[in-house]
Scaffold this motif. Structure first.
Motif, PDB file in Angstrom:
ATOM      1  N   VAL A 252       0.821  -1.209   0.000  1.00  0.00           N
ATOM      2  CA  VAL A 252       0.000   0.000   0.000  1.00  0.00           C
ATOM      3  C   VAL A 252       0.858   1.263   0.000  1.00  0.00           C
ATOM      4  CG1 VAL A 252      -1.949  -1.151   1.088  1.00  0.00           C
ATOM      5  CG2 VAL A 252      -0.248  -0.033   2.521  1.00  0.00           C
ATOM      6  N   ALA A 253       2.032   1.225   0.629  1.00  0.00           N
ATOM      7  CA  ALA A 253       2.897   2.398   0.633  1.00  0.00           C
ATOM      8  C   ALA A 253       3.390   2.718  -0.773  1.00  0.00           C
ATOM      9  CB  ALA A 253       4.074   2.184   1.578  1.00  0.00           C
ATOM     10  N   ASN A 254       3.831   1.686  -1.494  1.00  0.00           N
ATOM     11  CA  ASN A 254       4.320   1.925  -2.851  1.00  0.00           C
ATOM     12  C   ASN A 254       3.186   2.263  -3.810  1.00  0.00           C
ATOM     13  OD1 ASN A 254       7.423   1.292  -3.333  1.00  0.00           O
ATOM     14  ND2 ASN A 254       6.701  -0.032  -1.680  1.00  0.00           N
ATOM     15  N   LEU A 255       1.990   1.771  -3.553  1.00  0.00           N
ATOM     16  CA  LEU A 255       0.827   2.221  -4.326  1.00  0.00           C
ATOM     17  C   LEU A 255       0.580   3.712  -4.090  1.00  0.00           C
ATOM     18  CD1 LEU A 255      -1.772  -0.693  -3.947  1.00  0.00           C
ATOM     19  CD2 LEU A 255      -0.683   0.087  -6.066  1.00  0.00           C
ATOM     20  N   ALA A 256       0.749   4.151  -2.841  1.00  0.00           N
ATOM     21  CA  ALA A 256       0.557   5.570  -2.524  1.00  0.00           C
ATOM     22  C   ALA A 256       1.581   6.434  -3.254  1.00  0.00           C
ATOM     23  CB  ALA A 256       0.653   5.781  -1.017  1.00  0.00           C
ATOM     24  N   TYR A 257       2.835   5.991  -3.298  1.00  0.00           N
ATOM     25  CA  TYR A 257       3.859   6.750  -4.022  1.00  0.00           C
ATOM     26  C   TYR A 257       3.524   6.827  -5.512  1.00  0.00           C
ATOM     27  CZ  TYR A 257       6.512   5.717   0.238  1.00  0.00           C
ATOM     28  OH  TYR A 257       6.923   5.584   1.535  1.00  0.00           O
ATOM     29  N   TRP A 258       3.038   5.697  -6.062  1.00  0.00           N
ATOM     30  CA  TRP A 258       2.706   5.669  -7.485  1.00  0.00           C
ATOM     31  C   TRP A 258       1.492   6.540  -7.793  1.00  0.00           C
ATOM     32  CZ3 TRP A 258      -1.690   3.443  -9.947  1.00  0.00           C
ATOM     33  CH2 TRP A 258      -1.606   3.442 -11.349  1.00  0.00           C
ATOM     34  N   ILE A 259       0.494   6.519  -6.910  1.00  0.00           N
ATOM     35  CA  ILE A 259      -0.731   7.301  -7.133  1.00  0.00           C
ATOM     36  C   ILE A 259      -0.432   8.790  -7.099  1.00  0.00           C
ATOM     37  CG2 ILE A 259      -2.947   7.937  -6.103  1.00  0.00           C
ATOM     38  CD1 ILE A 259      -3.185   5.001  -5.195  1.00  0.00           C
ATOM     39  N   THR A 260       0.308   9.231  -6.088  1.00  0.00           N
ATOM     40  CA  THR A 260       0.526  10.668  -5.905  1.00  0.00           C
ATOM     41  C   THR A 260       1.709  11.193  -6.712  1.00  0.00           C
ATOM     42  OG1 THR A 260       1.951  10.268  -3.970  1.00  0.00           O
ATOM     43  CG2 THR A 260      -0.415  10.527  -3.568  1.00  0.00           C
ATOM     44  N   GLY A 261       2.702  10.333  -6.977  1.00  0.00           N
ATOM     45  CA  GLY A 261       3.901  10.811  -7.646  1.00  0.00           C
ATOM     46  C   GLY A 261       4.611  11.892  -6.852  1.00  0.00           C
ATOM     47  N   SER A 262       4.444  11.853  -5.523  1.00  0.00           N
ATOM     48  CA  SER A 262       4.976  12.899  -4.659  1.00  0.00           C
ATOM     49  C   SER A 262       5.526  12.274  -3.393  1.00  0.00           C
ATOM     50  CB  SER A 262       3.866  13.901  -4.300  1.00  0.00           C
ATOM     51  OG  SER A 262       4.288  14.800  -3.291  1.00  0.00           O
ATOM     52  N   HIS A 263       6.452  13.005  -2.736  1.00  0.00           N
ATOM     53  CA  HIS A 263       6.973  12.588  -1.439  1.00  0.00           C
ATOM     54  C   HIS A 263       6.369  13.417  -0.305  1.00  0.00           C
ATOM     55  CE1 HIS A 263       9.823   9.798  -3.108  1.00  0.00           C
ATOM     56  NE2 HIS A 263      10.371  10.727  -3.867  1.00  0.00           N
ATOM     57  N   GLN A 264       5.461  14.334  -0.627  1.00  0.00           N
ATOM     58  CA  GLN A 264       4.840  15.157   0.403  1.00  0.00           C
ATOM     59  C   GLN A 264       3.843  14.310   1.196  1.00  0.00           C
ATOM     60  OE1 GLN A 264       3.466  18.516  -2.160  1.00  0.00           O
ATOM     61  NE2 GLN A 264       4.663  19.766  -0.747  1.00  0.00           N
ATOM     62  N   HIS A 265       3.987  14.347   2.489  1.00  0.00           N
ATOM     63  CA  HIS A 265       3.199  13.445   3.329  1.00  0.00           C
ATOM     64  C   HIS A 265       1.738  13.875   3.469  1.00  0.00           C
ATOM     65  CE1 HIS A 265       7.303  12.212   4.276  1.00  0.00           C
ATOM     66  NE2 HIS A 265       6.790  11.072   4.690  1.00  0.00           N
ATOM     67  N   ARG A 266       1.413  15.084   3.126  1.00  0.00           N
ATOM     68  CA  ARG A 266       0.000  15.462   3.141  1.00  0.00           C
ATOM     69  C   ARG A 266      -0.769  14.725   2.051  1.00  0.00           C
ATOM     70  NH1 ARG A 266      -0.837  21.393   0.343  1.00  0.00           N
ATOM     71  NH2 ARG A 266       0.779  21.239  -1.256  1.00  0.00           N
ATOM     72  N   TRP A 267      -0.025  14.175   1.063  1.00  0.00           N
ATOM     73  CA  TRP A 267      -0.655  13.380   0.017  1.00  0.00           C
ATOM     74  C   TRP A 267      -0.403  11.888   0.198  1.00  0.00           C
ATOM     75  CZ3 TRP A 267      -3.895  16.508  -1.967  1.00  0.00           C
ATOM     76  CH2 TRP A 267      -3.556  17.830  -2.271  1.00  0.00           C
ATOM     77  N   THR A 268       0.819  11.515   0.517  1.00  0.00           N
ATOM     78  CA  THR A 268       1.138  10.082   0.583  1.00  0.00           C
ATOM     79  C   THR A 268       0.464   9.392   1.773  1.00  0.00           C
ATOM     80  OG1 THR A 268       3.193  10.591   1.795  1.00  0.00           O
ATOM     81  CG2 THR A 268       3.345  10.332  -0.599  1.00  0.00           C
ATOM     82  N   LEU A 269       0.305  10.070   2.902  1.00  0.00           N
ATOM     83  CA  LEU A 269      -0.334   9.440   4.058  1.00  0.00           C
ATOM     84  C   LEU A 269      -1.800   9.077   3.774  1.00  0.00           C
ATOM     85  CD1 LEU A 269       1.204  11.477   7.047  1.00  0.00           C
ATOM     86  CD2 LEU A 269       1.736   9.136   6.338  1.00  0.00           C
ATOM     87  N   PRO A 270      -2.630  10.035   3.325  1.00  0.00           N
ATOM     88  CA  PRO A 270      -4.011   9.636   3.003  1.00  0.00           C
ATOM     89  C   PRO A 270      -4.096   8.680   1.823  1.00  0.00           C
ATOM     90  CG  PRO A 270      -3.628  11.943   2.396  1.00  0.00           C
ATOM     91  CD  PRO A 270      -2.453  11.499   3.194  1.00  0.00           C
ATOM     92  N   ALA A 271      -3.192   8.800   0.850  1.00  0.00           N
ATOM     93  CA  ALA A 271      -3.222   7.892  -0.301  1.00  0.00           C
ATOM     94  C   ALA A 271      -2.934   6.461   0.132  1.00  0.00           C
ATOM     95  CB  ALA A 271      -2.209   8.338  -1.354  1.00  0.00           C
TER      96      ALA A 271
END
Length: 319
Positions: A252-271
């Motif tokens: 799920v973490a790597n899916l979040a990185y792929w979905i957001t394309g960002s390292h900002q945690h305001r996006w990766t945490l909810p993703a």
């Protein structure tokens, strides 16, 4: 800095899939009164939502403070460590429920012990000395194997009937959620999630490295300790509810990185949370209500996560 159009579309699609998964799980193939459905399916849904939140947040934050997309708390043996602590606690308090200690209080004590041991392990492995990725993975695997064998040894001291029950708790199962711990788990997840989201800006700095974070005014040791405490509590809650899962957080973490394309945690945490909901609730919906399959969802998730782990290891991906 916001997301680009592609990331916004993927994040919106993931949100829609998560909502549809939740609605579908609660409403599809309903053949009984809603009171029973809410009680039966609602408790399972809440358990899966808590697991999605715990593993998603814990893994993203752990990978941030270790500066690697392959390492996870589960790969370092933290979930099996809780199983070991729980098994030893049962030996001390007894397997029966009538021990004078409420289940919730026993869980809190077990989490406190697990957090203390995990913090020591983290300090030993992630100090100023540089260790290679393969060495850390090997140490994590060996540590996890040691914890698992010690837990099984402790469980064998139980009588045969209790041993079979406790041995089953060492395997993730979304059909056997520990409903007794749902509410204390909900409180714990709420507090830890609030802490991690509060630290989202510090996490954006920590991802740049220890020296940069210190130079920018981050109280590094205090911040890392608080984050590790939250990670350990989240992993303990997930393991107590459904059992240990080795690769779910990595997935799920790597899916979040792929979905957001960002390292900002305001996006990766909810993703990561949304991706976890789609995988758990959506997967259970498909297997249980659409395919009428008895195939364990945890097995499929671990298979997909294991393949991803091998791919990332071969590529040598680092943050």
């Amino acid at each position: 800095m916001g997301l680009n159009l592609r990331a916004k579309l993927l994040l919106s699609l993931t949100t829609v899939l998560a909502v549809l998964s939740i609605v579908g799980f609660m409403t599809l193939n309903v053949q009984s009164d809603w009171g029973f459905i809410v009680q039966h399916r609602g408790s399972r849904l809440l358990g899966m939502l808590l697991v999605a939140i715990t593993m998603g947040l814990a893994t993203v934050v752990f990978q941030t403070i270790t500066h690697n997309r392959i390492l996870t708390p589960s790969l370092m043996g933290f979930d099996v460590l809780y199983v070991l602590v729980h098994s030893l606690a049962l030996l001390v308090w007894g397997v029966g429920q009538n021990t004078g200690w409420p289940v919730e209080l026993r869980f809190i004590v077990e989490v406190a012990v697990m957090v203390s041991i995990a913090l020591v392990i983290f300090r030993l492995l992630f100090t100023d000395s540089v260790r290679g990725l393969h060495v850390l993975i090997l140490l994590g695997m060996v540590t996890g194997l040691l914890f698992r064998e010690l837990a099984e040894l402790a469980q064998r001291i139980f009588d045969p009937s209790e041993f079979s029950i406790q041995q089953g708790s060492g395997i993730a199962n979304f059909n056997r959620i520990n409903v007794q711990l749902l509410w204390v788990g909900l409180i714990g997840v709420g507090l830890c999630s609030a802490l991690l989201f509060r630290f989202r800006h510090q996490l954006d700095v920590l991802i740049l490295g220890r020296d940069v974070a210190i130079n920018l005014g981050i109280p590094y040791t205090k911040t890392i300790t608080l984050l590790m405490l939250a990670i350990c509590v989240l992993v303990s809650i997930s393991t107590a509810l459904v059992g240990p899962m080795l690769f779910f957080g990595l997935l799920v973490a790597n899916l979040a990185y792929w979905i957001t394309g960002s390292h900002q945690h305001r996006w990766t945490l909810p993703a990561s949370v949304l991706a976890g909901i789609v995988c758990l609730v959506g997967g259970q919906l498909v297997f249980e209500h659409l395919l009428n399959s008895g195939l364990p969802l945890a097995m499929i998730i671990e298979l997909c996560g294991g393949v991803l782990f091998i791919v990332l290891l071969l590529r040598g991906v680092k943050q």
